[in-house]
Write a protein that holds these residues in place. Structure first.
Motif, PDB file in Angstrom:
ATOM      1  N   GLY A  35     -63.595 -34.057 -49.579  1.00 54.59           N
ATOM      2  CA  GLY A  35     -63.532 -34.352 -51.006  1.00 54.59           C
ATOM      3  C   GLY A  35     -62.137 -34.661 -51.515  1.00 54.59           C
ATOM      4  O   GLY A  35     -61.975 -35.200 -52.614  1.00 54.59           O
ATOM      5  N   ASP A  36     -61.125 -34.324 -50.736  1.00 58.12           N
ATOM      6  CA  ASP A  36     -59.740 -34.579 -51.126  1.00 58.12           C
ATOM      7  C   ASP A  36     -59.383 -36.057 -50.968  1.00 58.12           C
ATOM      8  O   ASP A  36     -60.181 -36.859 -50.450  1.00 58.12           O
ATOM      9  CB  ASP A  36     -58.788 -33.734 -50.286  1.00 58.12           C
ATOM     10  N   SER A  37     -58.175 -36.377 -51.399  1.00 60.92           N
ATOM     11  CA  SER A  37     -57.658 -37.743 -51.305  1.00 60.92           C
ATOM     12  C   SER A  37     -56.352 -37.768 -50.518  1.00 60.92           C
ATOM     13  O   SER A  37     -55.618 -36.766 -50.483  1.00 60.92           O
ATOM     14  CB  SER A  37     -57.412 -38.315 -52.702  1.00 60.92           C
ATOM     15  N   LEU A  38     -56.100 -38.903 -49.903  1.00 59.47           N
ATOM     16  CA  LEU A  38     -54.826 -39.166 -49.235  1.00 59.47           C
ATOM     17  C   LEU A  38     -54.471 -40.629 -49.460  1.00 59.47           C
ATOM     18  O   LEU A  38     -55.373 -41.468 -49.604  1.00 59.47           O
ATOM     19  CB  LEU A  38     -54.916 -38.933 -47.723  1.00 59.47           C
ATOM     20  N   ARG A  39     -53.174 -40.932 -49.466  1.00 66.69           N
ATOM     21  CA  ARG A  39     -52.747 -42.323 -49.483  1.00 66.69           C
ATOM     22  C   ARG A  39     -51.874 -42.567 -48.264  1.00 66.69           C
ATOM     23  O   ARG A  39     -50.826 -41.934 -48.110  1.00 66.69           O
ATOM     24  CB  ARG A  39     -51.981 -42.683 -50.752  1.00 66.69           C
ATOM     25  N   LEU A  40     -52.312 -43.477 -47.437  1.00 68.81           N
ATOM     26  CA  LEU A  40     -51.535 -43.888 -46.283  1.00 68.81           C
ATOM     27  C   LEU A  40     -50.653 -45.071 -46.661  1.00 68.81           C
ATOM     28  O   LEU A  40     -51.065 -45.928 -47.456  1.00 68.81           O
ATOM     29  CB  LEU A  40     -52.442 -44.277 -45.124  1.00 68.81           C
ATOM     30  N   SER A  41     -49.470 -45.113 -46.085  1.00 65.41           N
ATOM     31  CA  SER A  41     -48.554 -46.226 -46.279  1.00 65.41           C
ATOM     32  C   SER A  41     -48.189 -46.814 -44.931  1.00 65.41           C
ATOM     33  O   SER A  41     -48.130 -46.094 -43.927  1.00 65.41           O
ATOM     34  CB  SER A  41     -47.277 -45.768 -46.985  1.00 65.41           C
ATOM     35  N   CYS A  42     -47.941 -48.093 -44.926  1.00 65.53           N
ATOM     36  CA  CYS A  42     -47.502 -48.783 -43.714  1.00 65.53           C
ATOM     37  C   CYS A  42     -46.323 -49.668 -44.112  1.00 65.53           C
ATOM     38  O   CYS A  42     -46.516 -50.660 -44.821  1.00 65.53           O
ATOM     39  CB  CYS A  42     -48.638 -49.594 -43.128  1.00 65.53           C
ATOM     40  N   ALA A  43     -45.142 -49.286 -43.662  1.00 66.99           N
ATOM     41  CA  ALA A  43     -43.932 -50.022 -44.012  1.00 66.99           C
ATOM     42  C   ALA A  43     -43.598 -51.011 -42.906  1.00 66.99           C
ATOM     43  O   ALA A  43     -43.577 -50.651 -41.722  1.00 66.99           O
ATOM     44  CB  ALA A  43     -42.778 -49.040 -44.204  1.00 66.99           C
ATOM     45  N   ALA A  44     -43.349 -52.254 -43.310  1.00 71.66           N
ATOM     46  CA  ALA A  44     -43.004 -53.308 -42.362  1.00 71.66           C
ATOM     47  C   ALA A  44     -41.508 -53.549 -42.371  1.00 71.66           C
ATOM     48  O   ALA A  44     -40.808 -53.226 -43.326  1.00 71.66           O
ATOM     49  CB  ALA A  44     -43.750 -54.591 -42.708  1.00 71.66           C
ATOM     50  N   PHE A  95     -42.718 -54.753 -48.856  1.00 70.13           N
ATOM     51  CA  PHE A  95     -43.129 -54.925 -47.455  1.00 70.13           C
ATOM     52  C   PHE A  95     -44.013 -53.758 -47.000  1.00 70.13           C
ATOM     53  O   PHE A  95     -43.843 -53.212 -45.901  1.00 70.13           O
ATOM     54  CB  PHE A  95     -41.908 -55.021 -46.523  1.00 70.13           C
ATOM     55  N   THR A  96     -44.958 -53.384 -47.834  1.00 65.09           N
ATOM     56  CA  THR A  96     -45.772 -52.201 -47.561  1.00 65.09           C
ATOM     57  C   THR A  96     -47.234 -52.468 -47.871  1.00 65.09           C
ATOM     58  O   THR A  96     -47.548 -53.130 -48.864  1.00 65.09           O
ATOM     59  CB  THR A  96     -45.279 -51.001 -48.395  1.00 65.09           C
ATOM     60  N   VAL A  97     -48.101 -51.937 -47.029  1.00 70.12           N
ATOM     61  CA  VAL A  97     -49.541 -51.960 -47.284  1.00 70.12           C
ATOM     62  C   VAL A  97     -50.009 -50.509 -47.383  1.00 70.12           C
ATOM     63  O   VAL A  97     -49.490 -49.622 -46.699  1.00 70.12           O
ATOM     64  CB  VAL A  97     -50.308 -52.740 -46.184  1.00 70.12           C
ATOM     65  N   TYR A  98     -50.974 -50.292 -48.262  1.00 63.85           N
ATOM     66  CA  TYR A  98     -51.449 -48.941 -48.552  1.00 63.85           C
ATOM     67  C   TYR A  98     -52.944 -48.820 -48.271  1.00 63.85           C
ATOM     68  O   TYR A  98     -53.683 -49.804 -48.308  1.00 63.85           O
ATOM     69  CB  TYR A  98     -51.208 -48.600 -50.025  1.00 63.85           C
ATOM     70  N   LEU A  99     -53.357 -47.591 -48.024  1.00 64.31           N
ATOM     71  CA  LEU A  99     -54.781 -47.285 -47.958  1.00 64.31           C
ATOM     72  C   LEU A  99     -55.004 -46.010 -48.759  1.00 64.31           C
ATOM     73  O   LEU A  99     -54.608 -44.919 -48.335  1.00 64.31           O
ATOM     74  CB  LEU A  99     -55.257 -47.092 -46.517  1.00 64.31           C
ATOM     75  N   GLN A 100     -55.592 -46.174 -49.939  1.00 63.21           N
ATOM     76  CA  GLN A 100     -55.941 -45.029 -50.769  1.00 63.21           C
ATOM     77  C   GLN A 100     -57.313 -44.533 -50.341  1.00 63.21           C
ATOM     78  O   GLN A 100     -58.287 -45.298 -50.368  1.00 63.21           O
ATOM     79  CB  GLN A 100     -55.960 -45.430 -52.241  1.00 63.21           C
ATOM     80  N   MET A 101     -57.389 -43.276 -49.957  1.00 72.44           N
ATOM     81  CA  MET A 101     -58.631 -42.712 -49.434  1.00 72.44           C
ATOM     82  C   MET A 101     -59.070 -41.576 -50.354  1.00 72.44           C
ATOM     83  O   MET A 101     -58.379 -40.568 -50.460  1.00 72.44           O
ATOM     84  CB  MET A 101     -58.432 -42.198 -48.007  1.00 72.44           C
ATOM     85  N   ASN A 102     -60.195 -41.765 -51.011  1.00 75.71           N
ATOM     86  CA  ASN A 102     -60.761 -40.763 -51.896  1.00 75.71           C
ATOM     87  C   ASN A 102     -62.073 -40.249 -51.319  1.00 75.71           C
ATOM     88  O   ASN A 102     -62.710 -40.918 -50.510  1.00 75.71           O
ATOM     89  CB  ASN A 102     -61.001 -41.347 -53.279  1.00 75.71           C
ATOM     90  N   GLY A 103     -62.481 -39.071 -51.753  1.00 71.48           N
ATOM     91  CA  GLY A 103     -63.758 -38.528 -51.299  1.00 71.48           C
ATOM     92  C   GLY A 103     -63.847 -38.418 -49.796  1.00 71.48           C
ATOM     93  O   GLY A 103     -64.870 -38.766 -49.196  1.00 71.48           O
ATOM     94  N   LEU A 104     -62.783 -37.913 -49.185  1.00 69.91           N
ATOM     95  CA  LEU A 104     -62.743 -37.864 -47.720  1.00 69.91           C
ATOM     96  C   LEU A 104     -63.842 -36.980 -47.161  1.00 69.91           C
ATOM     97  O   LEU A 104     -64.212 -35.951 -47.746  1.00 69.91           O
ATOM     98  CB  LEU A 104     -61.373 -37.385 -47.267  1.00 69.91           C
TER      99      LEU A 104
END
Length: 126
Positions: free
Chosen positions: A15-24, A77-86
Motif C-alpha cells: 500500500g505504500d509508495s516509492l519513487r524510483l529515479s534513473c539519472a543519465a 537527464f532523469t527518468v522517474y517511476l512513481q509507484m503507488n499502491g505497492l
C-alpha cells in the motif's frame, strides 16, 4: 553511449509508495526512449513502463496500470517511476534502460534496449 544509475528503491509495506529515479550521464539522454523493467528471483526480466524521448507517449504493463507513472525530465537527464499502491508481487530488482534514438515507437522487449543501469531493489512486505 549513455550511462544510467537508478536510485530510490527500498523496503516498504503493501500500500505504500516509492519513487524510483534513473539519472543519465549526458545530453544524449534526451533522444532516447526509456524503459523501466523489473526482475524477480526465478523470473524473466519484464517491462514495467516505457516513455518516448519526447515524453509524449507512455506504455504500462497491465499489472501496474493505474498504480505506476513513468515520467522524464530531459533538462535533468532523469527518468522517474512513481509507484503507488505497492503490492508484494511488485517485489523485484528494478532497472532503467535506454532504447531507440528519436523513435516514436518504444519497444517493450528487453532486447530492444541497449544500455542498462545496475538496478535497485524494491521489496514490498505484506
Amino acid at each position: 553511449q549513455v550511462q544510467l544509475v537508478e536510485s530510490g528503491g527500498g523496503l516498504v509495506q503493501a500500500g505504500d509508495s516509492l519513487r524510483l529515479s534513473c539519472a543519465a550521464s549526458g545530453r544524449t539522454f534526451r533522444g532516447y526512449n526509456m524503459g523501466w523493467f523489473r526482475q524477480a528471483p526465478g523470473n524473466e526480466r519484464e517491462v514495467v513502463a516505457t516513455i518516448l524521448w519526447s515524453g509524449k507517449g507512455t506504455y504500462y504493463a497491465d499489472s501496474v496500470k493505474g498504480r505506476f507513472t513513468i515520467s522524464r525530465d530531459n533538462d535533468k537527464f532523469t527518468v522517474y517511476l512513481q509507484m503507488n499502491g505497492l503490492k508484494s508481487e511488485d517485489t523485484a530488482v528494478y532497472y532503467c534502460a535506454a532504447g531507440a534514438w528519436y523513435s516514436n515507437t518504444a519497444g517493450i522487449g528487453p532486447n530492444e534496449y541497449h544500455t542498462w543501469g545496475q538496478g535497485t531493489q524494491v521489496t514490498v512486505s505484506s
